[in-house]
Design an enzyme around this catalytic site. Structure first.
Site, PDB file in Angstrom:
ATOM      1  N   ASN A 191       0.869  -1.182   0.000  1.00 38.31           N
ATOM      2  CA  ASN A 191       0.000   0.000   0.000  1.00 38.31           C
ATOM      3  C   ASN A 191       0.908   1.235   0.000  1.00 38.31           C
ATOM      4  O   ASN A 191       2.139   1.122  -0.002  1.00 38.31           O
ATOM      5  CB  ASN A 191      -1.009  -0.023   1.160  1.00 38.31           C
ATOM      6  N   ALA A 223      -9.081   4.379  -1.492  1.00 38.21           N
ATOM      7  CA  ALA A 223     -10.154   4.997  -2.285  1.00 38.21           C
ATOM      8  C   ALA A 223      -9.637   5.701  -3.538  1.00 38.21           C
ATOM      9  O   ALA A 223     -10.427   6.080  -4.409  1.00 38.21           O
ATOM     10  CB  ALA A 223     -10.920   5.984  -1.419  1.00 38.21           C
ATOM     11  N   ALA A 247      -8.192  -6.293   5.601  1.00 40.86           N
ATOM     12  CA  ALA A 247      -7.957  -7.317   4.573  1.00 40.86           C
ATOM     13  C   ALA A 247      -8.342  -6.886   3.163  1.00 40.86           C
ATOM     14  O   ALA A 247      -8.390  -7.724   2.261  1.00 40.86           O
ATOM     15  CB  ALA A 247      -8.639  -8.643   4.928  1.00 40.86           C
ATOM     16  N   ALA A 248      -8.586  -5.586   2.961  1.00 38.49           N
ATOM     17  CA  ALA A 248      -8.878  -5.137   1.585  1.00 38.49           C
ATOM     18  C   ALA A 248      -7.681  -5.422   0.674  1.00 38.49           C
ATOM     19  O   ALA A 248      -7.850  -5.865  -0.471  1.00 38.49           O
ATOM     20  CB  ALA A 248      -9.210  -3.652   1.582  1.00 38.49           C
ATOM     21  N   GLY A 249      -6.487  -5.169   1.183  1.00 39.27           N
ATOM     22  CA  GLY A 249      -5.278  -5.435   0.388  1.00 39.27           C
ATOM     23  C   GLY A 249      -5.086  -6.924   0.127  1.00 39.27           C
ATOM     24  O   GLY A 249      -4.644  -7.326  -0.950  1.00 39.27           O
ATOM     25  N   ASP A 250      -5.427  -7.749   1.110  1.00 31.07           N
ATOM     26  CA  ASP A 250      -5.307  -9.205   0.925  1.00 31.07           C
ATOM     27  C   ASP A 250      -6.314  -9.704  -0.107  1.00 31.07           C
ATOM     28  O   ASP A 250      -6.007 -10.577  -0.928  1.00 31.07           O
ATOM     29  CB  ASP A 250      -5.532  -9.929   2.257  1.00 31.07           C
TER      30      ASP A 250
HETATM   31  O1  RIB Z   1      -4.289  -7.758   6.396  1.00 24.23           O
HETATM   32  C1  RIB Z   1      -5.234  -8.002   7.422  1.00 24.23           C
HETATM   33  C2  RIB Z   1      -4.726  -9.049   8.359  1.00 24.23           C
HETATM   34  O2  RIB Z   1      -3.579  -8.556   9.014  1.00 24.23           O
HETATM   35  C3  RIB Z   1      -5.677  -9.433   9.462  1.00 24.23           C
HETATM   36  O3  RIB Z   1      -6.554 -10.458   9.105  1.00 24.23           O
HETATM   37  C4  RIB Z   1      -4.735  -9.793  10.605  1.00 24.23           C
HETATM   38  O4  RIB Z   1      -4.767 -11.131  10.963  1.00 24.23           O
HETATM   39  C5  RIB Z   1      -3.346  -9.353  10.150  1.00 24.23           C
HETATM   40  O5  RIB Z   1      -2.579 -10.411   9.736  1.00 24.23           O
END
Ligand code: RIB
Length: 302
Positions: free
Chosen positions: A182, A215, A242-245
């Site tokens: 990010n 955004a 977790a938006a990036g994940d």
């Molecule tokens: O990227 C979000 C995550 O960061 C969360 O789910 C938390 O567990 C941390 O690892």
């Protein structure tokens, strides 16, 4: 189908909703509490699996109730978990504060994740047999270095979310095929506060870089040159955890549909899917609980 090996953390997220963050020494009331399966590695694996990716997850959990819950998630999502060790250390936890704007602050206690210091022969074989290796920085750096070496020898496309930012060996970032930080992480890694300059710097030397800007969308670069700015899909965010994940998992799942090498065309197409998937995730609460299915993303892109 091209397989995706995700090497990363699995945490139980202990989430407190609150109106604001407390000052040091201050006590405030939260407005809600819930536990959600998370961890950057598990999140990326689930996001990819929801978009029909064929995923192997490699990592560790504890021999405790949280560990059992996280293994259940892997089974439910159809993610192969033979590469998940059961450690004598407790399952990792993430202590997450989510404020009313949807922004979050996270403290991770690594637990079992910290025991993943060496790849087993079976884990090496899983990586070598995959088309994509996806990693983050919540496991010991030593094991990430091992994994990159295995992947490079086998011609596996490597993807790294450099979060949390930590000291990495010289040349490590440049040895990754795609890095997805990010804006804050990109600045910490490059010293460039301008995300375009940061993306150029991170992509030097035949590397792809995508700097996510929330955004504001994302900047994509390859080989030291910015290819464009992808706008975000406007939504009302309730929880950005977790938006990036979700973005990375969706991106790789889409890339994995192509049989040939990653190209600008396939990367730009995957970026559209990732942008929509992450925009959906921020409208929902939690990490793995917020990730969309293939049908949901496809409906928006139709
Ligand atoms: O990227 C979000 C995550 O960061 C969360 O789910 C938390 O567990 C941390 O690892």
């Amino acid at each position: 189908m091209n397989r995706i090996a995700v090497l990363g953390s699995a945490n139980m997220d202990l989430v407190v909703r609150q109106t604001r963050l407390p000052q040091p020494g201050e006590t405030i009331f939260g407005t809600g509490f819930h536990t959600v399966p998370g961890g950057k590695g598990l999140n990326q694996a689930v996001a990819a699996a929801r978009l029909d990716g064929e995923v192997d997850f490699l990592g560790a959990v504890g021999a405790d109730a949280y560990g059992a819950q996280l293994r259940d998630v892997l089974a439910t999502e159809g993610i192969r978990s033979e590469g998940v060790a059961v450690s004598t250390e407790p399952t990792g936890t993430a202590h997450i504060s989510v404020v009313d704007s949807g922004e979050n602050s996270i403290v991770v206690v690594s637990g079992a994740n910290a025991t993943v210091t060496d790849l087993s022969a079976a884990q090496r074989a899983t990586i070598a047999g995959a088309a994509f290796l996806v990693m983050q920085c919540e496991l010991p750096v030593a094991v990430l270095v091992q994994a990159i070496a295995v992947a490079r020898e086998a011609g596996v496309f490597t993807v790294l979310t450099p979060a949390p930012v930590m000291p990495l060996p010289e040349g490590f970032l440049a040895s990754v095929d795609l890095v997805v930080p990010n804006q804050i992480e990109a600045e910490q890694l490059t010293g460039e506060s301008d995300p375009v300059r940061a993306a150029e710097s991170l992509s030097a030397g035949a590397t792809w870089a995508i700097v996510t800007l929330g955004a504001e969308g994302s900047v994509i670069a390859y080989n030291g040159e910015v290819l464009g700015l992808a706008p975000a899909r406007p939504v009302q965010a309730v929880d950005t955890t977790a938006a990036g994940d979700t973005f990375v998992g969706a991106l790789v799942a889409r890339l994995a549909l192509s049989t040939g090498a990653v190209t600008e065309e396939t990367m730009v197409d995957a970026l559209r899917w990732a942008t929509v998937a992450s925009s959906i995730s921020v409208t929902r609460v939690g990490a793995t609980t917020s990730m969309p299915t293939l049908t949901e993303v496809a409906a928006i892109l139709a």
